[in-house]
Design an enzyme around this catalytic site. Structure first.
Site, mmCIF file in Angstrom:
data_model
loop_
_atom_site.group_PDB
_atom_site.id
_atom_site.type_symbol
_atom_site.label_atom_id
_atom_site.label_comp_id
_atom_site.label_asym_id
_atom_site.label_seq_id
_atom_site.Cartn_x
_atom_site.Cartn_y
_atom_site.Cartn_z
ATOM 1 N N CYS A 182 26.169 5.566 3.348
ATOM 2 C CA CYS A 182 26.265 4.192 2.859
ATOM 3 C C CYS A 182 26.295 3.295 4.087
ATOM 4 O O CYS A 182 27.053 3.555 5.034
ATOM 5 C CB CYS A 182 27.548 4.019 2.050
ATOM 6 S SG CYS A 182 27.946 2.303 1.685
ATOM 7 N N THR A 183 25.491 2.252 4.072
ATOM 8 C CA THR A 183 25.352 1.421 5.278
ATOM 9 C C THR A 183 26.589 0.566 5.570
ATOM 10 O O THR A 183 26.689 -0.020 6.643
ATOM 11 C CB THR A 183 24.114 0.518 5.162
ATOM 12 O OG1 THR A 183 24.198 -0.216 3.932
ATOM 13 C CG2 THR A 183 22.841 1.331 5.199
ATOM 14 N N HIS A 184 27.505 0.510 4.617
ATOM 15 C CA HIS A 184 28.764 -0.187 4.912
ATOM 16 C C HIS A 184 29.633 0.614 5.895
ATOM 17 O O HIS A 184 30.442 0.044 6.616
ATOM 18 C CB HIS A 184 29.590 -0.394 3.641
ATOM 19 C CG HIS A 184 29.197 -1.587 2.818
ATOM 20 N ND1 HIS A 184 28.005 -1.679 2.151
ATOM 21 C CD2 HIS A 184 29.869 -2.741 2.555
ATOM 22 C CE1 HIS A 184 27.960 -2.832 1.493
ATOM 23 N NE2 HIS A 184 29.080 -3.497 1.725
ATOM 24 N N GLY A 210 27.284 0.970 -5.629
ATOM 25 C CA GLY A 210 27.420 2.432 -5.556
ATOM 26 C C GLY A 210 28.272 3.089 -6.622
ATOM 27 O O GLY A 210 28.324 4.311 -6.706
ATOM 28 N N ASP A 227 20.677 -5.360 1.130
ATOM 29 C CA ASP A 227 21.795 -4.475 0.792
ATOM 30 C C ASP A 227 22.586 -5.171 -0.308
ATOM 31 O O ASP A 227 22.349 -6.349 -0.612
ATOM 32 C CB ASP A 227 22.681 -4.250 2.040
ATOM 33 C CG ASP A 227 23.892 -3.377 1.733
ATOM 34 O OD1 ASP A 227 23.718 -2.335 1.073
ATOM 35 O OD2 ASP A 227 25.014 -3.743 2.124
ATOM 36 N N THR A 248 22.553 3.505 -1.387
ATOM 37 C CA THR A 248 22.538 3.676 -2.835
ATOM 38 C C THR A 248 21.161 3.344 -3.410
ATOM 39 O O THR A 248 20.583 4.126 -4.167
ATOM 40 C CB THR A 248 23.612 2.753 -3.467
ATOM 41 O OG1 THR A 248 24.859 3.037 -2.833
ATOM 42 C CG2 THR A 248 23.721 2.962 -4.942
HETATM 43 N N1 DGL Z 1 25.788 -0.426 1.436
HETATM 44 C C1 DGL Z 1 25.416 0.249 0.267
HETATM 45 C C2 DGL Z 1 25.006 1.657 0.454
HETATM 46 O O1 DGL Z 1 24.500 1.905 1.523
HETATM 47 C C3 DGL Z 1 25.991 -0.126 -1.034
HETATM 48 C C4 DGL Z 1 27.427 0.004 -1.219
HETATM 49 C C5 DGL Z 1 27.814 -0.500 -2.571
HETATM 50 O O2 DGL Z 1 27.394 -1.601 -2.920
HETATM 51 O O3 DGL Z 1 28.510 0.233 -3.277
HETATM 52 O O4 DGL Z 1 25.138 2.517 -0.368
#
Ligand code: DGL
Length: 283
Positions: free
Chosen positions: A190-192, A47, A14, A79
């Site tokens: 988004c995985t965050h 992203g 990620d 992303t």
């Molecule tokens: N965790 C990411 C996602 O799932 C990226 C977030 C980022 O770096 O903007 O999109």
């Protein structure tokens, strides 16, 4: 090491902390696997960048993971999954799985009113890969995407506690855009975002006036990779699993946030120079 060696590691990457939402589930459902995690903390966020830059970064990340002879890679980043999966599959002869299909599929199963909201990075929303996948495989579903660029810096900087007022204000702002659409299901694309899912859930309940299903993309994809390894007879026969963490910037912030999120003390975090893994091959 052969690509089909069942005891090779699973690679997960990620832009930063978000992929830990997949690691947390992988550790639970595949406790005997070795996992190599890479968080590109030196170049986060992805992203808000262009598809060209996201693809370039993702190729480097894959190049780093491929140096471990991994048996499969989970792109634990919405992303990269949206924008660069095809480029990665073309460049690397390793089974690669993203988070888009798994989360879109789950949303179609859970929704009752067929209104699915996607909260994701601007790059993912712009790419519309969830909509493309759903339109190609199902009919009668409406998808509305809202870009939430503020969530990633909030998570990376630790604004994650359930009662965090700052994150709640931002969440209310984003959820308000969904009011007229009335989704009964929200994909956290988004995985965050699952790291702040209780804030998002509370905000949705208040603003949309109902309990919605919240889908954690990384968790869904973790289940998909398990099914894939089972099908290919690639599950590890180790007695015990492990996770090695690598990041591209200082380790302390990651260590603290990862320990908090995973509920265990993380010590084995190594800083690497991602520049050394620059992907030179053809795209
Ligand atoms: N965790 C990411 C996602 O799932 C990226 C977030 C980022 O770096 O903007 O999109």
């Amino acid at each position: 090491m052969g690509l089909t060696d069942r005891n090779s590691a699973i690679g997960v990457f990620d832009s930063g902390l978000g992929g830990l939402t997949a690691v947390r589930v992988l550790k639970k459902i595949l406790p005997n696997e070795k996992i190599i995690y890479f968080g590109d903390t030196g170049r986060v966020p992805y992203g808000t960048r262009s598809p060209e830059i996201i693809t370039k970064y993702a190729l480097d990340d894959m190049n780093f993971l491929s140096s471990f002879g991994v048996k499969a890679v989970l792109i634990a980043c919405g992303t990269v999954s949206s924008v660069a999966t095809d480029a990665l599959k073309k460049a690397f002869n390793i089974p690669i799985m993203g988070v888009v299909e798994a989360s879109a599929k789950k949303a179609c199963i859970l929704t009752r009113n067929k209104h699915i909201a996607l909260l994701a990075t601007p790059a993912t929303v712009k790419n519309a890969s969830h909509k493309k996948y759903i339109d190609e495989n199902y009919s009668g579903y409406s998808i509305m995407g809202t870009g939430c660029p503020m969530f990633v810096p909030l998570v990376e900087n630790g604004y994650v506690s359930e009662d965090c007022k700052v994150t709640r204000i931002i969440a209310d702002e984003y959820i308000s855009t969904l009011k007229a659409f009335s989704p009964d299901c929200i994909i956290l694309g988004c995985t965050h975002y699952p790291i702040i899912s209780s804030i998002i859930r509370d905000s949705a309940k208040e603003i949309l006036g109902t309990d919605v299903n919240i889908i954690d993309s990384g968790a869904e994809a973790a289940h998909e990779i398990k099914s894939f390894l089972e099908k290919e007879n690639l599950l590890s026969d180790r007695k015990e699993g492990s996770v090695e963490y690598y990041v591209s910037d200082e380790t302390y912030g990651f260590k603290a946030a990862a320990s908090l999120f995973l509920g265990e003390q993380i010590e084995n975090v190594t800083k690497i120079d991602i520049g050394l893994y620059h992907y030179e091959g053809k795209q």
